[in-house]
Scaffold this active site. Structure first.
Site, PDB file in Angstrom:
ATOM      1  N   GLU A  63      39.024  28.773  32.948  1.00 47.74           N
ATOM      2  CA  GLU A  63      39.580  29.598  34.021  1.00 47.74           C
ATOM      3  C   GLU A  63      40.784  28.957  34.715  1.00 47.74           C
ATOM      4  OE1 GLU A  63      36.426  30.965  36.582  1.00 47.74           O
ATOM      5  OE2 GLU A  63      35.582  32.213  35.002  1.00 47.74           O
TER       6      GLU A  63
ATOM      7  N   GLU B  16      30.707  33.307  29.553  1.00 42.77           N
ATOM      8  CA  GLU B  16      29.961  33.467  30.803  1.00 42.77           C
ATOM      9  C   GLU B  16      29.741  34.945  31.067  1.00 42.77           C
ATOM     10  OE1 GLU B  16      31.421  31.332  34.292  1.00 42.77           O
ATOM     11  OE2 GLU B  16      32.110  29.688  33.020  1.00 42.77           O
TER      12      GLU B  16
HETATM   13  C1  BG6 Z   1      33.068  31.052  36.771  1.00 42.25           C
HETATM   14  C2  BG6 Z   1      33.018  29.576  36.552  1.00 42.25           C
HETATM   15  O1  BG6 Z   1      34.150  31.293  37.583  1.00 42.25           O
HETATM   16  O2  BG6 Z   1      32.039  31.672  37.455  1.00 42.25           O
HETATM   17  C3  BG6 Z   1      31.691  28.928  36.819  1.00 42.25           C
HETATM   18  O3  BG6 Z   1      33.515  29.214  35.290  1.00 42.25           O
HETATM   19  C4  BG6 Z   1      31.053  29.566  38.026  1.00 42.25           C
HETATM   20  O4  BG6 Z   1      31.897  27.554  36.969  1.00 42.25           O
HETATM   21  C5  BG6 Z   1      30.819  31.034  37.695  1.00 42.25           C
HETATM   22  O5  BG6 Z   1      29.872  28.953  38.426  1.00 42.25           O
HETATM   23  C6  BG6 Z   1      30.117  31.806  38.801  1.00 42.25           C
HETATM   24  O6  BG6 Z   1      30.799  31.670  40.006  1.00 42.25           O
HETATM   25  P1  BG6 Z   1      30.074  31.136  41.282  1.00 42.25           P
HETATM   26  O7  BG6 Z   1      31.129  31.027  42.310  1.00 42.25           O
HETATM   27  O8  BG6 Z   1      29.052  32.146  41.620  1.00 42.25           O
HETATM   28  O9  BG6 Z   1      29.477  29.814  40.930  1.00 42.25           O
END
Ligand code: BG6
Length: 450
Positions: A161, A347
């Site tokens: 990201e 993700e």
């Molecule tokens: C993504 C990242 O932006 O989203 C992760 O690659 C992150 O590292 C995930 O944990 C979820 O976001 P958050 O802010 O809920 O942890």
């Protein structure tokens, strides 16, 4: 109906969010450690302690039936100074052990080289990504890992990201009270990141042509909140600036005019040399990691773009919309723009505050999220999108990027609270069994329950 036989059913984490042991065995601080200590929620040293639970966690992955595990290597665990001046053998051996265990259990490692945890040593030395030396230091680190592990690791993710970090420059250790100077600095860092990334991709393509290497991008679906063309354009512009510019540069090797115009409007001029341009062309990704969670609906009010929440729609407590069709939409956009590029969903997940009830964790919303998103992913596959794997966020509960331990995403619960208290016992949630069944049947169970 169905999923390809070799579909990579996986799950994801990242080092600073899951490992703990922040200053153990020679690891030094990264910007993620420093930032987390300034927040009111749990810090990186209070996370899930995978560093000391590795065997147990991999046994759980095996039980889940994972075909792949996407994790990141902590730069400062391997190279405490950020550069090659010191190689920390204890840090390196942790990843050697992890990768061997994964391979012994037939779990494909998918390795993120750099996930939000830039070395503080390099920020102190020359202000990190602001300095052109950062290009070579990133390249040297990435090359070191790939030379070490190229026989065991086929899938590499360069930077997690990048655009999220550039739009939140404190994640890169970049600050300025003056907003336009801050913007300019962040864009200098952005260009250096592109060049470092292209350099390692070029190296891999020339030396290890069988490996897959590409970025992990954040690409939420952007939709107009109304029928007005202004809103449609706002959504289009947002996806162009935030997501497609990055993908165009790393997949097509060319900076889109629209992005250069936008920089110019903010008085930023990227002066690329002929060799920089050539490097971008030579360093094109051969697959894509996609971080997709949600859809944002945008509208323009008083010349400003705002996100609109839909009445009665489902959102996480943190305001992320539940929109499975949005995933199919995003995947089709990628297919249209980058033809057959292989995509791994690196993700995708649902966050909740959760607690143990009689030794169990019931997470029906996560189960529904998995089901509905996988059914849409399956439709995207049949639309012709080249999705080769799915790694939900997250394998195990871990520290959120900025909202502590209470915001949980895991298939496995970790008994630790936002003050870092708890025995870190691992407890399988209901979603663990649900996902295990999906993997075991190569997705068929998704259709049976419908
Ligand atoms: C993504 C990242 O932006 O989203 C992760 O690659 C992150 O590292 C995930 O944990 C979820 O976001 P958050 O802010 O809920 O942890």
């Amino acid at each position: 109906m169905g999923f390809p036989n070799n579909f990579l059913w996986g799950a994801s984490t990242s080092a600073f969010q899951v490992e703990s042991a922040v200053n153990e065995d020679g690891k030094t601080d990264s910007i993620a450690d420093v930032r987390s200590r300034k927040m009111s929620v749990a810090s990186t040293d209070m996370a899930s302690d995978e560093y000391h639970h590795l065997h147990e966690d991999i046994a759980l992955m095996k039980e889940l039936g994972l075909k792949a595990y996407r994790f990141s290597i902590s730069w400062t665990r391997v190279l405490p100074n950020g550069d090659l001046s010191v190689i920390n053998s204890k840090g390196l051996s942790y990843y050697q052990k992890m990768i061997k265990l994964l391979k012994d259990n037939q779990i494909e490692p998918i390795v993120t080289i750099y996930h939000f945890d830039y070395p503080m040593a390099l920020i102190k030395k020359y202000k990190g990504w602001l300095d052109p030396n950062s290009i070579n230091d990133y390249f040297n680190y990435a090359k070191f890992l790939i030379d070490q592990f190229h026989n065991q690791v086929k899938y590499w993710l360069t930077i997690n990201e990048q655009e999220v970090q550039v739009f939140n420059p404190n994640m890169l250790g970049i600050y300025d009270n003056n907003a336009s100077k801050l913007f300019e600095k962040a864009q200098t860092a952005n260009l250096n990141m592109y060049l470092g990334q292209a350099k390692i991709i070029k190296y891999v393509r020339e030396n290890y042509p069988n490996l897959k290497i590409g970025p992990a991008v954040s690409f939420p679906t952007y939709l107009p909140a109304t029928m007005a063309s202004e809103d449609a354009w706002a959504a289009k512009k947002q996806e162009n600036i935030f997501a497609f510019s990055l993908m165009d540069i790393v997949i097509r090797g060319k900076i889109p005019k629209l992005y250069l115009n936008w920089l110019q409007k903010h008085n930023v001029h990227w002066n690329l040399t002929i060799s920089d341009k050539k490097l971008l062309k030579q360093g094109k990704a051969n697959y894509l990691g996609l971080n997709w969670y949600t859809t944002q609906r945008l509208t323009v009010v008083d010349h400003k773009v705002k996100e609109v929440k839909i009445k009665n729609a489902k959102y996480t407590e943190w305001g992320w919309a539940y929109d499975p069709v949005g995933l199919r939409f995003a995947l089709n956009q990628i297919q249209e723009r980058y033809s057959d590029i292989p995509v791994i969903i690196t993700e995708c997940g649902w966050s909740e505050r959760e607690k143990l009830e009689n030794g169990q964790v019931h997470d029906p919303d996560r189960i529904n999220y998995l089901k509905d998103h996988l059914l849409q992913l399956n439709k995207a596959l049949h639309d012709g999108v080249n999705v080769i794997g799915f790694c939900p966020w997250s394998f195990i509960d871990l520290l959120s990027s900025h909202e502590g331990m209470a915001k949980r995403y895991g298939l496995v619960y970790v008994n630790v609270n936002d003050r870092g208290k708890g025995d870190r016992k691992r407890i399988k949630k209901d979603s663990f069994d649900y996902y295990r069944k999906i993997i075991e049947t190569n997705g068929q169970s998704l259709f049976e329950s419908n």
